[in-house]
Enzyme design. Structure first.
Site, mmCIF file in Angstrom:
data_model
loop_
_atom_site.group_PDB
_atom_site.id
_atom_site.type_symbol
_atom_site.label_atom_id
_atom_site.label_comp_id
_atom_site.label_asym_id
_atom_site.label_seq_id
_atom_site.Cartn_x
_atom_site.Cartn_y
_atom_site.Cartn_z
ATOM 1 N N GLY A 645 0.831 -1.201 0.000
ATOM 2 C CA GLY A 645 0.000 0.000 0.000
ATOM 3 C C GLY A 645 0.858 1.240 0.000
ATOM 4 N N GLY A 648 0.700 8.487 2.809
ATOM 5 C CA GLY A 648 0.941 9.861 2.404
ATOM 6 C C GLY A 648 2.313 10.037 1.782
ATOM 7 N N PHE A 649 3.341 9.640 2.530
ATOM 8 C CA PHE A 649 4.710 9.847 2.051
ATOM 9 C C PHE A 649 5.520 8.560 2.068
ATOM 10 C CE2 PHE A 649 3.260 13.559 4.524
ATOM 11 C CZ PHE A 649 3.034 14.417 3.459
ATOM 12 N N GLU A 651 5.635 4.177 1.006
ATOM 13 C CA GLU A 651 5.057 2.997 0.370
ATOM 14 C C GLU A 651 5.544 1.776 1.146
ATOM 15 O OE1 GLU A 651 7.136 1.952 -3.535
ATOM 16 O OE2 GLU A 651 7.379 4.109 -3.486
ATOM 17 N N VAL A 652 4.622 0.845 1.339
ATOM 18 C CA VAL A 652 4.961 -0.346 2.122
ATOM 19 C C VAL A 652 5.002 -1.535 1.185
ATOM 20 C CG1 VAL A 652 4.312 -1.796 4.068
ATOM 21 C CG2 VAL A 652 3.839 0.648 4.145
ATOM 22 N N LYS A 667 8.812 -0.446 4.866
ATOM 23 C CA LYS A 667 8.140 0.848 4.706
ATOM 24 C C LYS A 667 9.174 1.842 4.218
ATOM 25 C CE LYS A 667 4.924 3.943 7.029
ATOM 26 N NZ LYS A 667 4.017 4.118 8.164
ATOM 27 N N ASP A 768 -1.858 8.414 16.749
ATOM 28 C CA ASP A 768 -2.468 8.219 15.428
ATOM 29 C C ASP A 768 -3.215 6.882 15.373
ATOM 30 O OD1 ASP A 768 -3.141 8.991 12.871
ATOM 31 O OD2 ASP A 768 -1.268 8.253 11.970
HETATM 32 N N1 LIG Z 1 3.642 -4.368 8.898
HETATM 33 C C1 LIG Z 1 2.770 -4.461 7.923
HETATM 34 N N2 LIG Z 1 2.417 -5.650 7.445
HETATM 35 C C2 LIG Z 1 1.531 -5.729 6.451
HETATM 36 N N3 LIG Z 1 0.954 -4.683 5.863
HETATM 37 C C3 LIG Z 1 1.284 -3.463 6.305
HETATM 38 C C4 LIG Z 1 2.205 -3.289 7.341
HETATM 39 N N4 LIG Z 1 2.330 -1.981 7.558
HETATM 40 C C5 LIG Z 1 1.533 -1.366 6.695
HETATM 41 N N5 LIG Z 1 0.894 -2.255 5.945
HETATM 42 C C6 LIG Z 1 -0.070 -1.971 4.901
HETATM 43 O O1 LIG Z 1 0.535 -1.093 3.994
HETATM 44 C C7 LIG Z 1 -0.385 -0.163 3.558
HETATM 45 C C8 LIG Z 1 0.196 1.195 3.685
HETATM 46 O O2 LIG Z 1 0.567 1.394 5.023
HETATM 47 P P1 LIG Z 1 0.775 2.857 5.552
HETATM 48 O O3 LIG Z 1 1.031 2.786 7.003
HETATM 49 O O4 LIG Z 1 1.777 3.551 4.715
HETATM 50 O O5 LIG Z 1 -0.598 3.380 5.197
HETATM 51 P P2 LIG Z 1 -1.460 4.451 5.885
HETATM 52 O O6 LIG Z 1 -1.408 4.215 7.351
HETATM 53 O O7 LIG Z 1 -2.750 4.379 5.219
HETATM 54 O O8 LIG Z 1 -0.684 5.780 5.482
HETATM 55 P P3 LIG Z 1 -0.117 6.877 6.446
HETATM 56 O O9 LIG Z 1 1.195 6.333 6.914
HETATM 57 O O10 LIG Z 1 0.017 8.067 5.583
HETATM 58 O O11 LIG Z 1 -1.124 7.046 7.523
HETATM 59 C C9 LIG Z 1 -1.628 -0.337 4.386
HETATM 60 O O12 LIG Z 1 -2.588 -0.938 3.617
HETATM 61 C C10 LIG Z 1 -1.249 -1.263 5.468
HETATM 62 O O13 LIG Z 1 -2.271 -2.168 5.711
#
Ligand SMILES: Nc1ncnc2c1ncn2[C@@H]1O[C@H](COP(=O)(O)OP(=O)(O)OP(=O)(O)O)[C@@H](O)[C@H]1O
Length: 943
Positions: A645, A648-649, A651-652, A667, A768
């Site tokens: 996914g 904002g800034f 990509e995971v 991340k 958050d």
């Molecule tokens: N440790 C993880 N394992 C599996 N999926 C993850 C993990 N961390 C994040 N993701 C997935 O990656 C996607 C992007 O995560 P991210 O935290 O960047 O998104 P967000 O929380 O929507 O953005 P922001 O950080 O801007 O709030 C999400 O769909 C999340 O479910």
């Protein structure tokens, strides 16, 4: 010509003794020995010529100045010669038969002639010596033999020239200047052994070099003295020229016309070497010594004295003599063989009564100090002192040689051990390399297989997306004003559902119309009897249905079409018919309602599919646009597989850690190049804080952070524990709401994580918390969860931070507004505490159960700010549906208290009856010190 000291020793000795015997005690003896060896007399005289390395030096050391051999020359040779038959049973010469003695000499000289011819004959004793030597020593010896042979050949050619030159060079013949270079040539191969010597030893040798010189022949000469009652007094002031002339005269006997001076001189050179044999180190020592001996200062001619008396301290001399005794005993056998060049059994020390010539030599040395075997002659104190000096120096040298031999043994032993270890290390390295290669190969295989699998999955996913797109829909780029935008277009699945819905609606309308008309044609008699006979009419209708009878709506009953045909004019129909039709319309309506529900469900399913499909399409688009799409291997360890996914800034990415063999989530934080420096710095600051905070956390309900990598100047990566399912946000979008039980399970786990964060010495505010940051391990809401994303978290530390009063809010208006408490919107913000997270929990719980957020559900973030939605969120209102337990409502109320002071803290939430562990009745209230929440009656828990 080859110089082999050991084999030449007896011949030289005998020759020297015979010569002494035949020439009386007053003659200059030494030069003859020197001349016999074939060394230029000038060289011998100076004692510093080192043409053949140690050999020549030894010679020069022994002979040294002219007067030296004169002193040591002794007529006791006759005694020795007489004893030979007794010991060895072989009479090689008679003391009275000068020719025989010379014949013996000639036999040995024959060997020397062989050397002259360039043929290298190994003397048996030399072979034996070499056999006893360490390989290194043998090598050195062979090397020296070879060198000696080469050099002797060279000097054989120059011999005559040297002798002539020596006539004109009284002090330092030209060869002396060549000495260092030649010494260097000799010393080079011996360097490894020389390194074993301490500098102290070398210094000592240098300092006592003249003593060593005297000692170099002392083990032979004193023996002569010992056997001779009267020791001749050596002339002290004989000049070099005189000695040379005498030497020359005596050398040229009737049988010696063929013998060159070179051949004769060289033999005695090796005597000393023979004594000190078995060790290259000894030769080195001697070389060292003779380097010093070559110094003009040490030449007797210079100081006008033949004084070679030892300069050692008496105690030291005594020690050396004792050492020499031991050395003699040990080397007796070798020396015997080396002296006689035959397998004459050597006698032990106890056989002093009948010593072999070798023994005689050695014992005579001892006798100088012990006065047992060889009492000192009457040659005067000087002679005695000289002999003592020789003996001591010799014993000192022998001791050193012995020590060096032992050192060489030890070194060889250590070398072997080191070699063993080295071999083991090599083996281990080889094995390790093989294992490493295997490991690398497995890693490569895993990597390849993962990529293959991922490519298959990607292809399958893309194929599915492509196949689904017409049914579900896709993004189409459409022009909106001046710009182009991707706009969603539904697929045919939605159109079909629409059609179905339309058809159902039409049918419903028709049935309703028919039913209305039917009512108009209702028979009058039924109107009157309706109250009394209704049950009978219904039973008749049912009976008609069961008999397959069609309701007749008109006289013209031609099928279903007739049903909906507008009656020409409403007129009464028979009661039976009316009843039937009425029943039919009712059933059709029921059926339509069911069909409508199914279509609605189908539409709902399609909507879910559409949201998933849209997310996949976006994800694929982002994945294709990412720089990591080609299965990059970050830091040779993290294989990037697919994008999970994009925030904002960041990509995971789902990645595979090939070192730890596990999936991870990488991340990747990007800093926009176009950002101002201040913004970049702020972003990096937050990212670093997230990293620092997250790194310190270890709880089963918190995603673990494994690593942090720098990728390039604008991006870095945090490596996180991979959670396979979706996040709660996506789940709620799909399912709108979840049951209270499922919501309670999730909230219970979140509270557990928050308790952990608040129990730390420096508590942490997540700041958050929202459904998007709650990851569902199994992908659904009845499994384990983990909270993630500590990008906005705060540590409650610092002098100004009061854990109870709170900390300064430095980043106001960051975060997700629906989930933030009122105090965070007040300007200037008051201090914040962990109760920020408690508010967020209340919002999430509410949203899970009711399917919407309690405050500003339909508003954008911007609108929330503009409308002060959260600042005005003083009271939470619970909808009637779905039904929620009072415990759950109380829990939510405790979380959503407007004033943070009234709000529950994390620990109170943990004690709330809704989520605290259920204990047996008798144990209730007594465990963990967690008091039961007073505000809630557990009997109300209807979950
Ligand atoms: N440790 C993880 N394992 C599996 N999926 C993850 C993990 N961390 C994040 N993701 C997935 O990656 C996607 C992007 O995560 P991210 O935290 O960047 O998104 P967000 O929380 O929507 O953005 P922001 O950080 O801007 O709030 C999400 O769909 C999340 O479910």
């Amino acid at each position: 010509m080859s110089y082999r000291p050991l084999c030449c020793l007896p011949a030289a000795l005998m020759m020297h003794r015979l010569w002494v015997q035949s020439n009386g005690s007053s003659s200059n003896h030494a030069p003859i020995v020197g001349d016999q060896l074939g060394i230029p007399s000038s060289t011998m005289a100076t004692g510093g010529t080192g043409h053949v390395g140690n050999v020549t030096y030894m010679n020069s050391g022994m002979l040294g100045p002219t007067g030296f051999m004169q002193q040591n020359a002794h007529p006791s040779t006759s005694v020795m010669m007489q004893q030979q038959p007794q010991n060895g049973g072989v009479s090689r010469s008679s003391p009275t038969e000068m020719p025989q003695g010379m014949q013996t000499m000639s036999e040995d000289s024959l060997e020397m002639r062989d050397y002259n011819s360039g043929v290298h004959h190994m003397h048996p004793h030399q072979m034996q010596m070499q056999h006893h030597m360490q390989p290194q020593q043998q090598y050195n010896m062979q090397y020296h033999n070879h060198q000696q042979m080469q050099q002797m050949q060279h000097y054989h050619q120059q011999q005559q020239q040297y002798q002539q030159q020596a006539q004109h060079h009284q002090m330092y013949p030209p060869q002396i200047q060549q000495q260092p270079q030649q010494q260097g040539q000799m010393q080079q191969p011996q360097q490894s052994n020389q390194q074993q010597q301490s500098s102290t030893t070398l210094q000592h040798i240098n300092e006592s070099s003249n003593l060593s010189s005297a000692g170099s022949i002392s083990d032979r000469e004193p023996e002569q003295a010992g056997g001779t009652p009267q020791r001749p007094t050596a002339p002290v002031t004989t000049t070099t020229t005189e000695k040379k002339s005498v030497r020359k005269r005596r050398r040229l006997g009737p049988n010696d016309e063929q013998a060159t001076p070179k051949q004769e001189r060289k033999i005695t050179e090796f005597m000393k070497v023979g004594e000190a044999s078995g060790s290259n180190v000894a030769r080195c020592l001697m070389t060292e010594y003779h380097q010093n001996q070559g110094s003009p200062k040490r030449q007797p001619q210079q100081n006008g004295s033949n004084n070679y008396e030892p300069q050692q301290h008496p105690q030291q001399q005594h020690q050396q003599q004792q050492q020499q005794q031991q050395q003699n005993q040990m080397s007796q056998h070798d020396m015997h063989n080396s002296c006689w060049g035959m397998a004459t059994p050597s006698l032990g020390v106890n056989n002093r009564g009948t010593p072999t010539p070798t023994q005689q030599q050695h014992y005579s040395s001892d006798s100088n100090s012990n006065s047992n075997q060889s009492p000192p002659g009457q040659g005067g104190n000087r002679m005695v002192r000289t002999i003592d000096g020789e003996t001591q120096t010799d014993s000192s040298l022998s001791q050193r040689v012995q020590n060096n031999n032992q050192s060489a043994d030890e070194i060889a032993k250590r070398d072997r051990i080191i070699e063993d270890y080295r071999r083991q290390i090599d083996d281990m390295n080889t094995k390790q390399n093989a294992e490493r290669r295997k490991y690398e190969a497995s890693k490569e295989t895993i990597k390849r297989l993962l990529i293959e699998k991922n490519m298959i999955e990607r292809t399958a996913l893309r194929d599915k997306i492509s196949a689904d797109s017409p049914r579900i829909g896709c993004f189409k780029t459409t022009r909106i004003g001046d710009s182009f935008r991707d706009q969603w277009t539904d697929g045919w699945g939605f159109a079909e559902i629409e059609k179905k819905q339309e058809a159902l609606a039409t049918e419903k309308n028709d049935i309703n119309a028919a039913a209305t008309l039917l009512k108009k044609r209702k028979p009058a008699e039924l109107e009157r009897k309706v109250d009394r006979k209704r049950p009978q009419a219904v039973s008749i209708q049912i009976q008609n249905d069961s008999n397959g009878m069609q309701p007749s709506t008109s006289s013209n009953s031609n099928g279903d079409d007739a049903i909906f045909r507008r009656p020409e004019e409403p007129k009464e129909i028979p009661p039976q018919e009316y009843t039937e039709l009425e029943e039919i319309y009712r059933l059709r309506k029921e059926h339509l309602r069911k069909e409508e529900t199914d279509v609605l469900m189908e539409k709902e399913r399609l909507d879910k599919e559409r949201s998933l499909h849209m997310r996949e399409l976006k994800r694929i688009a982002n994945e294709s646009a990412s720089q990591f799409k080609e299965h990059q291997l970050l830091h040779k360890r993290y294989l990037m597989l697919n994008l999970l996914g994009k925030g904002g800034f960041s990509e995971v990415w789902k990645a595979f850690d090939i070192d730890e063999n596990r999936y991870v989530a990488c991340k990747i934080h990007h800093v926009n190049k176009d950002w101002k420096e201040e913004k970049k710095a702020n972003y990096v600051k937050h990212a670093m804080r997230e990293k620092d905070i997250h790194k310190s956390l270890d709880h089963c309900r918190i995603v673990k952070q494994y690593d942090l990598l720098t990728i390039d100047n604008h991006s870095f990566c945090t490596v996180l524990e991979y959670v396979p399912g979706n996040d709660l946000d996506f789940y709620l979008k799909q399912n709108k709401s979840i049951s209270e039980k499922e919501a309670r399970s999730i909230i219970m786990q979140v509270v557990s994580a928050l308790v952990y964060l608040n129990e730390k010495s420096t508590p942490i505010i997540h700041y958050d918390l929202k459904p998007a940051n709650i990851l569902l391990e199994s992908g659904h809401t009845f499994g384990a969860i983990k909270i993630t994303d500590f990008g906005l978290s705060k540590i409650m530390e610092g002098e100004n931070d009061d854990h109870d009063g709170g900390i300064e809010l430095t980043s106001q208006f960051a975060g997700t507004y629906w989930y933030l408490p009122p105090e965070t919107f007040i300007v200037p913000p008051p201090k914040i505490t962990c109760k920020v997270d408690v508010w967020s929990i209340g919002v999430i719980f509410y949203q899970c159960i009711y399917g919407k957020k309690p405050f500003g559900h339909d508003l954008t973030q911007q609108k929330i700010l503009e409308c002060n939605t959260i600042i005005n969120a003083r009271e939470v209102i619970f909808p009637n549906k779905p039904q929620v337990s009072s415990l759950a409502q109380d829990f939510i109320r405790r979380c959503l208290q407007y004033r943070k002071e009234d709000r529950a803290d994390v620990f109170e939430l943990a004690r709330h009856d809704l989520i605290r562990p259920k204990l047996p009745r008798e144990a209730k209230g007594s465990v963990s010190g967690i008091p039961r929440s007073p505000s809630v009656n557990r009997e109300d828990d209807n979950i």
